[in-house]
Design a protein around this motif. Structure first.
Motif, PDB file in Angstrom:
ATOM      1  N   GLU A   1       0.828  -1.207   0.000  1.00 19.61           N
ATOM      2  CA  GLU A   1       0.000   0.000   0.000  1.00 19.61           C
ATOM      3  C   GLU A   1       0.865   1.260   0.000  1.00 19.61           C
ATOM      4  N   MET A   2       1.936   1.248   0.789  1.00 17.86           N
ATOM      5  CA  MET A   2       2.819   2.404   0.872  1.00 17.86           C
ATOM      6  C   MET A   2       3.506   2.658  -0.462  1.00 17.86           C
ATOM      7  N   LEU A   3       3.992   1.604  -1.093  1.00 16.97           N
ATOM      8  CA  LEU A   3       4.648   1.771  -2.388  1.00 16.97           C
ATOM      9  C   LEU A   3       3.663   2.224  -3.458  1.00 16.97           C
ATOM     10  N   ALA A   4       2.443   1.700  -3.413  1.00 14.41           N
ATOM     11  CA  ALA A   4       1.442   2.116  -4.393  1.00 14.41           C
ATOM     12  C   ALA A   4       1.172   3.618  -4.298  1.00 14.41           C
ATOM     13  N   GLU A   5       1.190   4.130  -3.088  1.00 10.83           N
ATOM     14  CA  GLU A   5       0.922   5.551  -2.866  1.00 10.83           C
ATOM     15  C   GLU A   5       2.050   6.441  -3.349  1.00 10.83           C
ATOM     16  N   ARG A   6       3.306   5.977  -3.255  1.00 11.62           N
ATOM     17  CA  ARG A   6       4.442   6.875  -3.487  1.00 11.62           C
ATOM     18  C   ARG A   6       5.363   6.488  -4.637  1.00 11.62           C
ATOM     19  N   HIS A   7       5.146   5.367  -5.303  1.00 12.47           N
ATOM     20  CA  HIS A   7       6.167   4.873  -6.248  1.00 12.47           C
ATOM     21  C   HIS A   7       6.403   5.813  -7.421  1.00 12.47           C
TER      22      HIS A   7
ATOM     23  N   ALA B   1      -0.924  -9.867 -14.654  1.00  8.87           N
ATOM     24  CA  ALA B   1      -2.057  -9.422 -15.459  1.00  8.87           C
ATOM     25  C   ALA B   1      -3.076  -8.711 -14.579  1.00  8.87           C
ATOM     26  N   ALA B   2      -3.891  -7.885 -15.218  1.00  9.82           N
ATOM     27  CA  ALA B   2      -4.901  -7.118 -14.482  1.00  9.82           C
ATOM     28  C   ALA B   2      -5.853  -8.043 -13.736  1.00  9.82           C
ATOM     29  N   LYS B   3      -6.208  -7.631 -12.517  1.00  8.08           N
ATOM     30  CA  LYS B   3      -7.110  -8.429 -11.694  1.00  8.08           C
ATOM     31  C   LYS B   3      -7.992  -7.477 -10.885  1.00  8.08           C
ATOM     32  N   THR B   4      -9.297  -7.695 -10.937  1.00  9.59           N
ATOM     33  CA  THR B   4     -10.221  -6.847 -10.189  1.00  9.59           C
ATOM     34  C   THR B   4     -10.080  -7.102  -8.695  1.00  9.59           C
ATOM     35  N   CYS B   5     -10.029  -6.028  -7.910  1.00 10.69           N
ATOM     36  CA  CYS B   5      -9.865  -6.123  -6.463  1.00 10.69           C
ATOM     37  C   CYS B   5     -10.974  -5.359  -5.754  1.00 10.69           C
ATOM     38  N   THR B   6     -11.257  -5.730  -4.528  1.00 10.52           N
ATOM     39  CA  THR B   6     -12.224  -5.010  -3.716  1.00 10.52           C
ATOM     40  C   THR B   6     -11.665  -4.798  -2.309  1.00 10.52           C
ATOM     41  N   GLY B   7     -12.024  -3.672  -1.717  1.00 12.32           N
ATOM     42  CA  GLY B   7     -11.723  -3.437  -0.321  1.00 12.32           C
ATOM     43  C   GLY B   7     -10.298  -3.053   0.011  1.00 12.32           C
ATOM     44  N   ILE B   8      -9.477  -2.726  -0.988  1.00 12.44           N
ATOM     45  CA  ILE B   8      -8.106  -2.306  -0.716  1.00 12.44           C
ATOM     46  C   ILE B   8      -7.957  -0.840  -1.127  1.00 12.44           C
ATOM     47  N   PRO B   9      -6.941  -0.137  -0.611  1.00 14.08           N
ATOM     48  CA  PRO B   9      -6.792   1.281  -0.947  1.00 14.08           C
ATOM     49  C   PRO B   9      -6.742   1.526  -2.456  1.00 14.08           C
ATOM     50  N   GLU B  10      -7.262   2.651  -2.876  1.00 13.24           N
ATOM     51  CA  GLU B  10      -7.436   2.930  -4.292  1.00 13.24           C
ATOM     52  C   GLU B  10      -6.118   2.871  -5.070  1.00 13.24           C
ATOM     53  N   ALA B  11      -5.036   3.409  -4.517  1.00  6.80           N
ATOM     54  CA  ALA B  11      -3.772   3.406  -5.262  1.00  6.80           C
ATOM     55  C   ALA B  11      -3.297   1.992  -5.538  1.00  6.80           C
ATOM     56  N   LEU B  12      -3.432   1.092  -4.572  1.00  2.28           N
ATOM     57  CA  LEU B  12      -3.017  -0.290  -4.773  1.00  2.28           C
ATOM     58  C   LEU B  12      -3.989  -1.015  -5.686  1.00  2.28           C
TER      59      LEU B  12
END
Length: 249
Positions: free
Chosen positions: A59-65, A229-240
């Motif tokens: 999550e942290m890397l997704a926010e700042r990478h 590959a792309a994968k639909t996710c639910t319930g995790i922070p938007e950036a990740l």
């Protein structure tokens, strides 16, 4: 270059120790960007802790990478390192990995010395993940409780130095790694009290990641660390979520 120092523990005082030790060895043009986990555990010590820390690290890397040239997962044991290398295009280095690889450049065998016996099972698995079992003289830890994770370095300094010296004498280690983010900076301050080189995880990680940025490696498009590959996710922070769903480029 800008390097994200992502501490997946929630203790701000540990991040401060990491940053002080890292600043002591960074190149003049390197900017260190600190980040402390917004949720999770005060310090990662068990497999369960590491699972939580792994998710938070992503999550942290997704926010700042996109704001940095590289990142360090600043917890010894490297929670989330493999996943981070899959998901992100920038170089990502772990403290344990960097410490062990640096130790291999300084001697034939290294020992890992840490402040709590509870860390040993997790560190053993990290050792195997890096394929360095044959180079390790053992993982050695102090026993008993400590008063504060923020101050464990000062509280246990004498005991850690004594343990490091015993490991050199009895296990024949050529190099000793002082392991754990709360011990950041200790290797430099006690280097003259142990007769073999001491390695500090965050300092090793800073120099290793500076080298990787300079080498400008391409992101893998094949092999086990290609981006999934792309994968639909639910319930995790938007950036990740955007990263998993490939909506961020």
């Amino acid at each position: 270059m800008r390097i994200l120092v992502a501490n997946p523990n929630t203790t701000e005082a540990v991040t401060a120790r990491l940053m002080a030790a890292a600043a002591a060895v960074k190149a003049p043009a390197t900017e260190l960007v600190p980040m402390t986990a917004p949720r999770g555990v005060p310090y990662i010590a068990t497999r369960a802790d590491a699972v939580i820390g792994s998710a938070v690290a992503l999550e942290m890397l997704a926010e700042r990478h996109r704001d940095v040239d590289a990142a360090i997962i600043a917890a010894f044991g490297d929670p989330g390192l493999g996943g981070a290398r899959e998901l992100f295009d920038i170089p990502v280095v772990g403290m344990a990995e960097a410490a062990m690889l640096t130790a291999c450049m300084l001697g034939r065998t290294f020992a890992i010395v840490t402040f709590s016996g509870g860390l040993v099972p997790w560190y053993n698995e990290c050792l195997d993940w890096n394929g360095l079992r044959g180079r390790c003289a053992g993982i050695f830890a102090l026993q008993g409780a400590f008063a504060s994770i923020a101050d464990v370095q000062e509280e246990k300094e004498e005991a850690l130095v004594a343990l490091a010296n015993r490991v050199v004498a009895e296990a024949g280690a050529d190099v000793v790694i002082l392991a754990g983010a709360p011990l950041s900076g200790l290797a430099q301050s006690v280097r003259d009290r142990v007769p073999v080189p001491l390695v500090d995880g965050i300092q090793a990680a800073v120099k290793q990641v500076e080298a990787l940025v300079a080498l400008r490696p391409a992101k893998a498009t094949e092999g086990t660390f290609r981006r999934p590959a792309a994968k639909t996710c639910t319930g995790i922070p938007e950036a990740l979520r955007a990263r998993f769903e490939r909506r961020d480029g």
